[in-house]
Every structure is written in C-alpha cells, then in structure tokens.
Write an enzyme that holds these catalytic residues in place. Sequence first.
Site, PDB file in Angstrom:
ATOM      1  N   MET A   1     104.051  38.449  37.877  1.00 53.55           N
ATOM      2  CA  MET A   1     104.718  37.179  38.202  1.00 53.55           C
ATOM      3  C   MET A   1     104.002  36.411  39.301  1.00 53.55           C
ATOM      4  O   MET A   1     104.215  35.205  39.459  1.00 53.55           O
ATOM      5  CB  MET A   1     106.168  37.436  38.602  1.00 53.55           C
ATOM      6  CG  MET A   1     106.355  38.311  39.809  1.00 53.55           C
ATOM      7  SD  MET A   1     108.105  38.740  40.020  1.00 53.55           S
ATOM      8  CE  MET A   1     107.981  39.976  41.329  1.00 53.55           C
TER       9      MET A   1
ATOM     10  N   HIS B   1     114.813  39.115  46.745  1.00 49.13           N
ATOM     11  CA  HIS B   1     115.076  39.873  47.976  1.00 49.13           C
ATOM     12  C   HIS B   1     114.010  40.934  48.238  1.00 49.13           C
ATOM     13  O   HIS B   1     113.997  41.539  49.305  1.00 49.13           O
ATOM     14  CB  HIS B   1     116.485  40.469  47.968  1.00 49.13           C
ATOM     15  CG  HIS B   1     116.647  41.712  47.157  1.00 49.13           C
ATOM     16  ND1 HIS B   1     117.714  42.566  47.318  1.00 49.13           N
ATOM     17  CD2 HIS B   1     115.903  42.254  46.151  1.00 49.13           C
ATOM     18  CE1 HIS B   1     117.621  43.574  46.474  1.00 49.13           C
ATOM     19  NE2 HIS B   1     116.537  43.404  45.760  1.00 49.13           N
TER      20      HIS B   1
END
Length: 381
Positions: free
Chosen positions: A267, A284
């Site tokens: 990603m 997170h």
Amino acid sequence: MCTSLSELKCPVFSTKRKLLLEFALRTSVDMAAQEGVNYLSGLGLSRLICLPMALRAAIELNVFEIISQAGPDAQLSPSDIVAKIPTKNPSAAISLDRILRMLGASSILSVSTTKSGRVYGLNEESRCLVASEDKVSVVPMLLFTSDKAVVESFYNIKDVVLEEGVIPFDRTHGMDFFQYAGKEERVNKSFNQAMGAGSTIAFDEVFKVYKGFDNLKELVDVGGGIGTSLSNIVAKHPHIRGINFELPHVIGDAPDYPGVEHVPGDMFEGVPNAQNILLKWVLHDWDDDRSIKILKNCWKALPENGTVIVIEFVLPQVLGNNAESFNALTPDLLMMALNPGGKERTTIEFDGLAKAAGFAETKFFPISQGLHVMEFHKINC
C-alpha cells in the site's frame, strides 16, 4: 492491527483492568488503610503479571473448552479437567488447581467448594474464551498480545521516552514487526488469526449501525490481512465485488472466500483502482506521515466520487474511567511498542489526516465502546 475489539461483545475485556486491579488490591487495601502502610497494597501491583500468564496457561491447556464440552452448567474439578489433558504428570491436578483458583478469585471462572474440593465452571467472562458456533472467540487476540515476541518488546517501551525515534519491537528483534512476521511463521499465524477473529466480532457490531455497504458495487480492502473482514462484508452484501489487497506473505495464508479476490501488493507503493476502499485497523499502525501517504495512494486510486471507509477505535476528546477510553488506550500502548509511530487518534486527528491527503469531507459513525466507522469522501457529498 488491533486487539481491543473483543470488548464489544466480551465483558472479560471490558473489565480486564478492573479485574487486574481488584485482584492486586482486594486483600491488602483495607489492611493498609488500617495500619497506614501504603507499601502493602503495592505488593499486589508487583504481581499483576501473574493473572494474564495464568489465563494464557489455561487457554493453552484447553481448560475453557473442556469445561464447555461438559455442558452449559458444568462444574468440574481439577482432576476432571486433567483427565481430558494429555499428561502423565501425577501432580497435574494439584498444579492446575493453583492456576484455576487464581482465575476463580479474579472472576474469570466460577468456583465452588465441595466436600471433595474446588470445582470450576464458566461464567459470563470465560464464555468469551470458548469458540462460538462460528468458531469465534477472543482467544486469538489473547494469545497474540501475550506472545513472547510481543511481550519482549515492552521491556524497551521506556526507551520511547528516553530517546527519539525508538521503536521497541525493532530494538528488541532487529527488524520491524511486519518484517518479523514475514520470517516467523508462528507470529504471522498468530497475528492473522487474531485479526481475523477480531474482524468477525467487530463486523457483527458494525452491521447493526452502519449501512454504508448496502449500495456499494466494489470494495478494495487495503491491508486486509487474510480477507476475513472482506469475506464478512461480501457474505452480508453478496452484490459487492471484493478485492483483498495485502502483502504477499499474508496473502499466502489466506483462504479462498466466495466473492473475494486476493491481490498481493504494498500500500505504500500504490493501491489498485477502486470505486471504494476499506482501511480497517490500518492507520493506527503508522505515524501521521505514513498514514497520509497511504491515504494519498487511496485518493489517487479512487474515482472523483469515491470513498475510503475507515474503521478504528477513536480516542475520546476527554478521557474517562470507561470502556470507550480503555478500548483506545490499550491498543495505543501496543502500537507504541510494535509499530513506527503507530497510535490511536481522536476524530479531530483523523479529520486532519483526511484533509492532508486531499479528501474534501469526513463523516463519523460511532458504533460501540469507542469503535467508529469513518468515511473520507474525495468530493463533498
């Protein structure tokens, strides 16, 4: 990455802080108050490690499943339980009783005393440690967070305060968590199982509140693990074409799911073009700069009216002695130990990330006990 999700359905996690502190202080606070001795109550705090280790041992010995299989209201003696454990140790029942009585005193098991000795049963807390009909329980999360590789990282968590840029896991193991998981099959499997179980529990709650999946035609789950989240969504909404985008070593362990295609990739390098994107417990894991990079890659992959759906625990603006605060604070420390700059965030901080990545509008949908669904829209709705 997340481990607090189980608190949505399981009171053993929503009360775990209370249980730990009560166990540590219950027998000593009154005496300390009477005698004016503060150090005595502190002795309980010095032994807090005993409870989670006793709980892990009971899980590894299959104690909760053994009691469950004996019937819904079964009360078993240590000898009854040991009879189902593959051991020839003649003192096994005595040793097991010492472990279970701690769990009983901590309200994780029910305990009664008969003429023959103590017997143990399941209660509201420990039933969460038994697999449901869908083979879901909070056990995978417990086993992951108490894994030796994870626990060892916490020995270096003080260095985050003393030195800038320290990542405890990296300092402990010489590489970052995801590199380590790619090399250590035990940790990789444990992590994937924990995330899978947590996803199933989470989406049971998400589907009750959030209706944003109803009209989607395509959804790419970026950093989707072994595909459990996407499989839950597609099973509930079979009209959705699901694409699970993850690192190759993770995809290698992924089962086949109807309506879900596994696509390997990174990603940080790019994201497959998609009408809509899901980021569940991804942001997170990373600091603001890396999170913005992920979101910018998502922004580029979306059409003009596309949306990123983000699922995270959200820190309340004002912290309190409640599940909402605790559910975000515990994974926040875990992120501090494991990931480079990983942290939990407030709604204001999430909005800031979205705007920095180019998104025009954010919407927030509170689910339960701090869990939120967020929508980052490329253009104003």
